[in-house]
Design a protein around this motif. Sequence first.
Motif, PDB file in Angstrom:
ATOM      1  N   LEU A 286      45.482  41.407  42.052  1.00 14.17           N
ATOM      2  CA  LEU A 286      46.615  40.476  42.002  1.00 14.17           C
ATOM      3  C   LEU A 286      47.927  41.200  42.257  1.00 14.17           C
ATOM      4  CD1 LEU A 286      45.748  38.351  38.832  1.00 14.17           C
ATOM      5  CD2 LEU A 286      45.430  37.703  41.226  1.00 14.17           C
ATOM      6  N   PRO A 287      48.875  40.550  42.931  1.00 12.02           N
ATOM      7  CA  PRO A 287      50.230  41.110  43.028  1.00 12.02           C
ATOM      8  C   PRO A 287      50.818  41.283  41.636  1.00 12.02           C
ATOM      9  CG  PRO A 287      49.945  39.269  44.553  1.00 12.02           C
ATOM     10  CD  PRO A 287      48.742  39.281  43.663  1.00 12.02           C
ATOM     11  N   SER A 288      51.710  42.228  41.487  1.00 14.93           N
ATOM     12  CA  SER A 288      52.224  42.582  40.166  1.00 14.93           C
ATOM     13  C   SER A 288      52.877  41.398  39.459  1.00 14.93           C
ATOM     14  CB  SER A 288      53.219  43.731  40.284  1.00 14.93           C
ATOM     15  OG  SER A 288      54.257  43.392  41.184  1.00 14.93           O
ATOM     16  N   ARG A 289      53.599  40.572  40.199  1.00 20.23           N
ATOM     17  CA  ARG A 289      54.271  39.429  39.567  1.00 20.23           C
ATOM     18  C   ARG A 289      53.259  38.460  38.957  1.00 20.23           C
ATOM     19  NH1 ARG A 289      59.289  37.362  43.373  1.00 20.23           N
ATOM     20  NH2 ARG A 289      60.521  39.271  43.334  1.00 20.23           N
ATOM     21  N   GLU A 290      52.171  38.189  39.695  1.00 20.92           N
ATOM     22  CA  GLU A 290      51.150  37.297  39.177  1.00 20.92           C
ATOM     23  C   GLU A 290      50.371  37.957  38.043  1.00 20.92           C
ATOM     24  OE1 GLU A 290      50.941  34.189  40.088  1.00 20.92           O
ATOM     25  OE2 GLU A 290      52.627  34.556  41.432  1.00 20.92           O
ATOM     26  N   LEU A 291      50.166  39.262  38.182  1.00 22.82           N
ATOM     27  CA  LEU A 291      49.409  39.984  37.169  1.00 22.82           C
ATOM     28  C   LEU A 291      50.115  39.950  35.814  1.00 22.82           C
ATOM     29  CD1 LEU A 291      46.994  41.775  36.473  1.00 22.82           C
ATOM     30  CD2 LEU A 291      48.317  43.735  37.266  1.00 22.82           C
ATOM     31  N   LEU A 292      51.438  40.107  35.829  1.00 25.59           N
ATOM     32  CA  LEU A 292      52.187  40.129  34.572  1.00 25.59           C
ATOM     33  C   LEU A 292      52.100  38.796  33.833  1.00 25.59           C
ATOM     34  CD1 LEU A 292      55.364  42.162  35.607  1.00 25.59           C
ATOM     35  CD2 LEU A 292      53.348  42.935  34.369  1.00 25.59           C
ATOM     36  N   LYS A 293      51.957  37.704  34.582  1.00 22.62           N
ATOM     37  CA  LYS A 293      51.809  36.402  33.934  1.00 22.62           C
ATOM     38  C   LYS A 293      50.505  36.332  33.142  1.00 22.62           C
ATOM     39  CE  LYS A 293      54.318  33.985  37.632  1.00 22.62           C
ATOM     40  NZ  LYS A 293      54.203  32.964  38.711  1.00 22.62           N
ATOM     41  N   ASN A 294      49.503  37.084  33.611  1.00 30.81           N
ATOM     42  CA  ASN A 294      48.193  37.034  32.962  1.00 30.81           C
ATOM     43  C   ASN A 294      48.151  37.795  31.637  1.00 30.81           C
ATOM     44  OD1 ASN A 294      45.956  35.704  34.814  1.00 30.81           O
ATOM     45  ND2 ASN A 294      47.378  36.775  36.165  1.00 30.81           N
ATOM     46  N   LYS A 295      49.226  38.491  31.309  1.00 27.23           N
ATOM     47  CA  LYS A 295      49.287  39.122  29.995  1.00 27.23           C
ATOM     48  C   LYS A 295      49.294  38.076  28.884  1.00 27.23           C
ATOM     49  CE  LYS A 295      52.981  41.645  30.376  1.00 27.23           C
ATOM     50  NZ  LYS A 295      54.005  42.662  30.015  1.00 27.23           N
ATOM     51  N   LEU A 296      49.705  36.846  29.246  1.00 32.80           N
ATOM     52  CA  LEU A 296      49.833  35.786  28.259  1.00 32.80           C
ATOM     53  C   LEU A 296      48.531  35.020  28.034  1.00 32.80           C
ATOM     54  CD1 LEU A 296      53.255  34.337  29.470  1.00 32.80           C
ATOM     55  CD2 LEU A 296      52.850  36.085  27.732  1.00 32.80           C
TER      56      LEU A 296
ATOM     57  N   MET B  93      64.677  52.011  40.818  1.00 37.99           N
ATOM     58  CA  MET B  93      64.301  50.611  40.945  1.00 37.99           C
ATOM     59  C   MET B  93      62.788  50.464  41.051  1.00 37.99           C
ATOM     60  SD  MET B  93      65.240  47.890  44.018  1.00 37.99           S
ATOM     61  CE  MET B  93      64.263  48.798  45.230  1.00 37.99           C
ATOM     62  N   ASN B  94      62.251  49.503  40.308  1.00 38.10           N
ATOM     63  CA  ASN B  94      60.884  49.031  40.532  1.00 38.10           C
ATOM     64  C   ASN B  94      61.018  47.600  41.045  1.00 38.10           C
ATOM     65  OD1 ASN B  94      58.327  47.811  40.354  1.00 38.10           O
ATOM     66  ND2 ASN B  94      57.679  49.244  38.764  1.00 38.10           N
ATOM     67  N   ALA B  95      60.856  47.431  42.350  1.00 38.81           N
ATOM     68  CA  ALA B  95      61.048  46.110  42.951  1.00 38.81           C
ATOM     69  C   ALA B  95      59.988  45.124  42.474  1.00 38.81           C
ATOM     70  CB  ALA B  95      61.016  46.227  44.479  1.00 38.81           C
ATOM     71  N   SER B  96      58.781  45.607  42.198  1.00 39.02           N
ATOM     72  CA  SER B  96      57.703  44.719  41.760  1.00 39.02           C
ATOM     73  C   SER B  96      58.023  44.065  40.424  1.00 39.02           C
ATOM     74  CB  SER B  96      56.391  45.505  41.639  1.00 39.02           C
ATOM     75  OG  SER B  96      56.066  46.151  42.848  1.00 39.02           O
ATOM     76  N   LEU B  97      58.605  44.847  39.513  1.00 33.73           N
ATOM     77  CA  LEU B  97      58.936  44.342  38.181  1.00 33.73           C
ATOM     78  C   LEU B  97      60.380  43.848  38.089  1.00 33.73           C
ATOM     79  CD1 LEU B  97      57.266  47.073  35.909  1.00 33.73           C
ATOM     80  CD2 LEU B  97      56.282  44.968  36.824  1.00 33.73           C
ATOM     81  N   GLN B  98      61.109  43.946  39.218  1.00 27.79           N
ATOM     82  CA  GLN B  98      62.513  43.545  39.266  1.00 27.79           C
ATOM     83  C   GLN B  98      63.325  44.298  38.217  1.00 27.79           C
ATOM     84  OE1 GLN B  98      63.348  39.358  39.810  1.00 27.79           O
ATOM     85  NE2 GLN B  98      61.206  38.921  40.247  1.00 27.79           N
ATOM     86  N   GLN B  99      63.076  45.601  38.149  1.00 28.44           N
ATOM     87  CA  GLN B  99      63.795  46.457  37.204  1.00 28.44           C
ATOM     88  C   GLN B  99      64.765  47.371  37.933  1.00 28.44           C
ATOM     89  OE1 GLN B  99      60.952  48.667  34.861  1.00 28.44           O
ATOM     90  NE2 GLN B  99      60.559  46.952  33.477  1.00 28.44           N
TER      91      GLN B  99
END
Length: 392
Positions: free
Chosen positions: A16-26, A126-132
């Motif tokens: 999964l792309p990182s943005r979608e993956l982070l949603k799955n933490k929930l 910068m981490n563009a994937s995490l928007q940091q």
Amino acid sequence: MENLPHELVSNILSRLPSRELLKNKLVCKTWYNLITDSHFTNNYYSFHNQLQNQEEHLLVIRRPFISSLKTTISLHSSTFNDPKKNVCSSLLNPPEQYNSEHKYWSEIMGPCNGIYLLQGNPNVLMNASLQQFKALPESHLTDSNGIYSLTDYASFGFDPKTNDYKVIVLKDLWLKETDERQKGYWTGELYSLNSNSWKKLDAETLPLPIEICGSSSSSSSRVYTYVNNCCHWWSFVNNHDESQGMNQDFVLSFDIVNEVFRKIKVPRICESSQETFVTLAPFEESSTIGFIVNPIRGNVKHFDVWVMRDYWDEGSWIKQYSVGSIELEIDRLMGFIGSNRFLWKCNDDELVLHEHDSQKRRDIKVKDYGKYDDSFRAVVYKESLVSLQRGK
């Protein structure tokens, strides 16, 4: 889902792309623990990005000249199999404080495990994937002994021994009293993400005197050359003995882990720095270094590619191949990927990815500010779960 083996769940989530993956933490506590585990985070970078090798993803940053237009950061994707397929989507917007007329980025370097360094005012990780975004603090080192600096060259890398990202900045030295530069002399500063602080490198560690070549030529931008835990700059030593002829070129290397410099000898390939430009680049998926030689004057029609076959043997340089008759109105070389792919910026503000072996090319159109365009940089984009917030 509860009956699926742990390894299979990890394999599926890694796709999964990182943005979608982070949603799955929930989803559940088990998935949260898996996705936030350091082993999964570290493996995700290599596993996920290897799956994407059929496409090229480019991270493009453009800074307009006038302050009313904002800096844009966008992601461009396309494939050699379908050169007309070019997907451009806005990736993230920099925080508002980076859009004033006094804020700028002159270089983008990376990726290093998916982390990028934006060099300018201020320097930013910068981490563009995490928007940091992580703005580096200003150095607390004040000018001393009547010395100041005008030019700096930055790079960065990862120290696996301390799990730390370090930024090195080399600065030239000028005398305040005479307003003259101490030719060949530099000072070095090193930033640690873990401590969020700078320290000055001991002067004895720098192999002085040595000159560092800039990227002021319109025919090239700096290419991020981080190989074997070392940062690199094209350099030379002034030859004061006229009988020996021209200056001697070197590659200046800095070991991020051991924090030591090394001078790497290179073949004598530049007859004149006024006629030829050299661009350092990583080769063979960052296992060694090489350089690309092209003429400064006129449109680039030919160039030579050199590679150091064994990174630890400075006698292993060979000319890998030559390229000629490029049918492009080339503005400058933006990057080099793998061992045979060149990323050019053309005069019509398009990016062109050219593969030497197959002679295939991809044209990538980027948003155009026209006369308001001030800064244009492009690098390879990689997904990453590495957080810039230490301890999280």
